[in-house]
Write a protein that holds these residues in place. Structure first.
Motif, mmCIF file in Angstrom:
data_model
loop_
_atom_site.group_PDB
_atom_site.id
_atom_site.type_symbol
_atom_site.label_atom_id
_atom_site.label_comp_id
_atom_site.label_asym_id
_atom_site.label_seq_id
_atom_site.Cartn_x
_atom_site.Cartn_y
_atom_site.Cartn_z
ATOM 1 N N ASP A 3 -1.781 -3.298 -1.081
ATOM 2 C CA ASP A 3 -2.300 -2.463 -0.401
ATOM 3 C C ASP A 3 -3.918 -2.695 0.292
ATOM 4 O OD1 ASP A 3 -0.860 -0.320 -1.260
ATOM 5 O OD2 ASP A 3 -1.906 0.444 -2.578
ATOM 6 N N TRP A 16 -3.837 -3.230 3.858
ATOM 7 C CA TRP A 16 -3.434 -2.120 4.622
ATOM 8 C C TRP A 16 -4.723 -0.871 4.645
ATOM 9 C CZ3 TRP A 16 1.689 -0.276 6.578
ATOM 10 C CH2 TRP A 16 2.664 -1.594 6.638
ATOM 11 N N ILE A 63 -4.788 2.819 4.185
ATOM 12 C CA ILE A 63 -3.753 3.903 3.731
ATOM 13 C C ILE A 63 -4.640 5.115 3.533
ATOM 14 C CG2 ILE A 63 -2.285 4.586 1.958
ATOM 15 C CD1 ILE A 63 -1.945 1.532 1.326
ATOM 16 N N LEU A 97 6.790 2.359 1.803
ATOM 17 C CA LEU A 97 5.581 1.158 1.944
ATOM 18 C C LEU A 97 5.717 0.098 0.990
ATOM 19 C CD1 LEU A 97 2.871 0.607 3.232
ATOM 20 C CD2 LEU A 97 1.911 1.835 1.501
#
Ligand SMILES: NC(=O)c1ccc[n+]([C@@H]2O[C@H](COP(=O)([O-])OP(=O)(O)OC[C@H]3O[C@@H](n4cnc5c(N)ncnc54)[C@H](OP(=O)(O)O)[C@@H]3O)[C@@H](O)[C@H]2O)c1
Length: 303
Positions: free
Chosen positions: A229, A232, A234, A218
């Motif tokens: 992050d 995204w 997640i 990732l």
């Protein structure tokens, strides 16, 4: 070490893995390559290989195509596994020394994994058939192909949707190979001097491009896409939970739901995802690849 030339027959030489294996074998410039293909196949093969087309139900055709070959590499579609038995029988009858059956996947020595995953049990049966007939196999183990799988979001990382599911925290290292590396690895293996190739009789040959965690996969995607992050979605899922959900969906007839269970299992302790200690690629100069360069290529080819 100068490569040893062999007579090598390949089935599926224009398929996904075949289309990297056949050119890598040809590039060695020492082998005589015969591509075996179905009579009604539209496949066309590169210059430099002999092509034999015919029916896999015709044993005379197969035995004559395989006569005098040192190796048979079987890279058949996973939807065409029935063709493996007649190919194996003909190869043994023709005296082919080594059969590389349709492995090119997970570690054959991870017995719990093999037991739990139906396609892997099928592969084990096909290796057994080679032995029962008196032949010799070498299983190429490369784990799920990195680029092919990433392209389809199978590592739990959907690049376009910017969604990732990390299995059990995403910090377990596993091995994975690019398709290119699989082709290179097979070509190196089959160019070994006879006594070195013979050491792999009825054993696995391990290929890898990366020793990485899902998190590191990732992070590479994030570096290449200039995201972090916060761009995204997640989620973290326990691997046992992924397996449970997959099983429930499969019971309802959604066979594609097997895929997350299969991929996430590689991150389980003892399930064979980490075979780093079994690698011996330095001798071929096949060092770890540049993951960002590969990810860049995946993104460029899919946009
Ligand atoms: N590690 C991974 O991530 C991964 C992923 C997928 C597969 N695999 C493994 O790699 C192996 C090869 O997979 P692949 O994706 O490269 O295969 P593929 O591209 O789907 O197909 C390979 C070849 O199979 C032949 N074929 C297709 N349908 C057939 C049929 N009905 N009867 C006989 N032959 C047929 C075709 O050759 P001709 O047209 O020349 O006859 C085709 O080019 C699989 O068996 C599996 O073990 C590994």
């Amino acid at each position: 070490m100068s490569p040893q030339g062999r007579k090598i027959a390949i089935v599926g030489g224009t398929g996904t893995v075949g289309s990297v294996t056949l050119p890598a074998l040809l590039a060695k410039n020492v082998h005589t390559i015969t591509a075996i293909s179905r009579g009604d196949s539209t496949a066309t093969f590169p210059d430099g290989c002999i092509v034999k087309k015919g029916s896999y139900e015709d044993e005379d055709f197969l035995v004559s195509a395989l006569q005098g070959q040192d190796v048979l590499v079987i890279q058949l579609s996973r939807f065409a596994m029935d063709a493996q038995a007649p190919l194996t029988r003909a190869a043994v009858k023709a005296g082919v020394k080594y059969i590389l059956p349709t492995e090119f996947g997970s570690d054959i020595e991870a017995l719990q994994m093999v037991e739990e995953q139906l396609p892997l049990r099928g592969k084990a049966e096909r290796r057994k058939l080679v032995e029962e007939l008196g032949g010799t196999w070498i299983a190429v183990v490369n784990n799920p192909w990195f680029d092919w799988s990433m392209n389809q979001g199978l590592w739990g990382i959907d690049i376009k949707a910017r969604k990732a599911t990390l299995y059990g925290g995403g910090n377990t290292k596993i091995n994975t190979s690019t398709l290119k590396r699989v082709g290179e690895g097979v070509a190196e293996l089959l160019s070994l001097p006879e006594e070195e190739l013979a050491a792999y009789k009825n054993k696995a040959f391990y290929i890898s491009s990366f020793y990485v965690t899902q998190r590191e996969m990732l992070e590479s995607v994030q570096r290449v896409t200039g995201t972090t992050d916060k761009d995204w979605v997640i989620e973290d899922k326990e691997i046992a939970q992924v397996a449970k959900e997959s099983d429930e969906e499969v019971k309802k007839g959604n066979m594609m739901a097997m895929i997350p269970k299969f991929y996430s299992a590689h991150f389980r302790e003892g399930y064979g995802g980490d075979f780093n200690h079994k690698l011996n690629l330095e001798k071929f100069g096949l060092a770890e690849e540049d993951i960002d360069a590969v990810v860049k290529g995946i993104i460029a080819s899919s946009s």
